[in-house]
Design a protein around this motif. Sequence first.
Motif, PDB file in Angstrom:
ATOM      1  N   PHE A   1       6.322   7.984  -7.980  1.00 12.36           N
ATOM      2  CA  PHE A   1       5.578   7.015  -7.166  1.00 12.36           C
ATOM      3  C   PHE A   1       5.977   7.114  -5.698  1.00 12.36           C
ATOM      4  CE2 PHE A   1       4.797   2.712  -5.442  1.00 12.36           C
ATOM      5  CZ  PHE A   1       3.406   2.729  -5.553  1.00 12.36           C
ATOM      6  N   ILE A   2       7.259   7.325  -5.444  1.00 13.11           N
ATOM      7  CA  ILE A   2       7.713   7.488  -4.065  1.00 13.11           C
ATOM      8  C   ILE A   2       7.058   8.729  -3.457  1.00 13.11           C
ATOM      9  CG2 ILE A   2       9.723   8.025  -2.623  1.00 13.11           C
ATOM     10  CD1 ILE A   2      11.367   6.238  -4.550  1.00 13.11           C
TER      11      ILE A   2
ATOM     12  N   ALA B   1      -1.060   3.547   2.041  1.00 13.23           N
ATOM     13  CA  ALA B   1       0.120   4.366   1.779  1.00 13.23           C
ATOM     14  C   ALA B   1       1.313   3.898   2.609  1.00 13.23           C
ATOM     15  CB  ALA B   1      -0.185   5.835   2.064  1.00 13.23           C
TER      16      ALA B   1
ATOM     17  N   LYS C   1       7.255  -0.557   0.998  1.00 16.91           N
ATOM     18  CA  LYS C   1       7.696  -1.308  -0.174  1.00 16.91           C
ATOM     19  C   LYS C   1       8.728  -0.511  -0.964  1.00 16.91           C
ATOM     20  CE  LYS C   1       6.243  -3.257  -4.554  1.00 16.91           C
ATOM     21  NZ  LYS C   1       7.452  -2.740  -5.190  1.00 16.91           N
ATOM     22  N   ASN C   2       8.458   0.773  -1.178  1.00 21.54           N
ATOM     23  CA  ASN C   2       9.408   1.615  -1.909  1.00 21.54           C
ATOM     24  C   ASN C   2      10.753   1.674  -1.193  1.00 21.54           C
ATOM     25  OD1 ASN C   2       7.497   2.216  -3.843  1.00 21.54           O
ATOM     26  ND2 ASN C   2       6.895   4.138  -2.898  1.00 21.54           N
TER      27      ASN C   2
ATOM     28  N   ALA D   1       2.824   1.066   0.803  1.00 21.81           N
ATOM     29  CA  ALA D   1       3.540   1.525  -0.389  1.00 21.81           C
ATOM     30  C   ALA D   1       4.871   2.176  -0.015  1.00 21.81           C
ATOM     31  CB  ALA D   1       2.673   2.499  -1.182  1.00 21.81           C
ATOM     32  N   VAL D   2       4.877   2.994   1.031  1.00 22.22           N
ATOM     33  CA  VAL D   2       6.114   3.640   1.470  1.00 22.22           C
ATOM     34  C   VAL D   2       7.124   2.589   1.919  1.00 22.22           C
ATOM     35  CG1 VAL D   2       7.117   5.083   3.298  1.00 22.22           C
ATOM     36  CG2 VAL D   2       5.109   5.878   2.038  1.00 22.22           C
TER      37      VAL D   2
ATOM     38  N   SER E   1       3.356   8.140  -2.816  1.00 22.86           N
ATOM     39  CA  SER E   1       3.153   7.275  -1.656  1.00 22.86           C
ATOM     40  C   SER E   1       3.297   8.052  -0.357  1.00 22.86           C
ATOM     41  CB  SER E   1       4.149   6.116  -1.670  1.00 22.86           C
ATOM     42  OG  SER E   1       3.994   5.338  -2.825  1.00 22.86           O
ATOM     43  N   TRP E   2       4.362   8.845  -0.265  1.00 26.38           N
ATOM     44  CA  TRP E   2       4.561   9.666   0.935  1.00 26.38           C
ATOM     45  C   TRP E   2       3.443  10.687   1.087  1.00 26.38           C
ATOM     46  CZ3 TRP E   2       7.350   8.961   5.134  1.00 26.38           C
ATOM     47  CH2 TRP E   2       8.451   8.127   5.079  1.00 26.38           C
TER      48      TRP E   2
ATOM     49  N   ALA F   1       0.330  10.449  -0.012  1.00 26.19           N
ATOM     50  CA  ALA F   1      -0.887   9.748   0.406  1.00 26.19           C
ATOM     51  C   ALA F   1      -0.838   9.410   1.895  1.00 26.19           C
ATOM     52  CB  ALA F   1      -1.085   8.487  -0.420  1.00 26.19           C
ATOM     53  N   LEU F   2       0.321   8.985   2.372  1.00 20.30           N
ATOM     54  CA  LEU F   2       0.464   8.681   3.799  1.00 20.30           C
ATOM     55  C   LEU F   2       0.254   9.938   4.632  1.00 20.30           C
ATOM     56  CD1 LEU F   2       1.154   6.704   6.086  1.00 20.30           C
ATOM     57  CD2 LEU F   2       3.579   7.211   5.667  1.00 20.30           C
TER      58      LEU F   2
END
Length: 160
Positions: free
Chosen positions: A33-34, A138, A144-145, A141-142, A37-38, A40-41
């Motif tokens: 997931f990390i 993204a 948050k992670n 999400a980044v 997220s990266w 997608a960003l």
Amino acid sequence: MNYQTTVSIDEKSKEPKSKKTNKVFDQKPTPAFIGASWSALFIGMVSYCIGLWNSDMMLNEKGYYFTVLLFGLFSVISVQKAVRDKLENIPVTEIYHSISWFTTITSLVLLVVGLWNADLLLSEKGFYGMSFLLSLFAAIAVQKNTRDVQYIERNNKTDK
């Protein structure tokens, strides 16, 4: 997410009452997931910027859309930070929280107004809108992670 429950006795009725007091986060985000997220960003930002680079817009228009992207990314990270700080009982002023939301909404409005008035094909407008939204999501999400991992590592050090 686990909740710690405290039990106290209501002085008037002499009956026990419980309330949820503190949230304990113990679920570390998975490496998949990390990474997603990266990715997608990176994909959202690079796609948006490549689209700007290859467009026939004037330089001031390209600068406008690039600035809106940076403004939006900073704004959503700020919102996520303010929300997370409140969740972790870290003091956050209401004005900061409100300004963060205001700037996030403003960045979206600026993009929509810019695209609405741009002399672009609908497919190009859709491309910029979708890559912008992918980048914003993204970034959240980044952030948050990053906070989840930091929070769990900090709590694991204090538990030992």
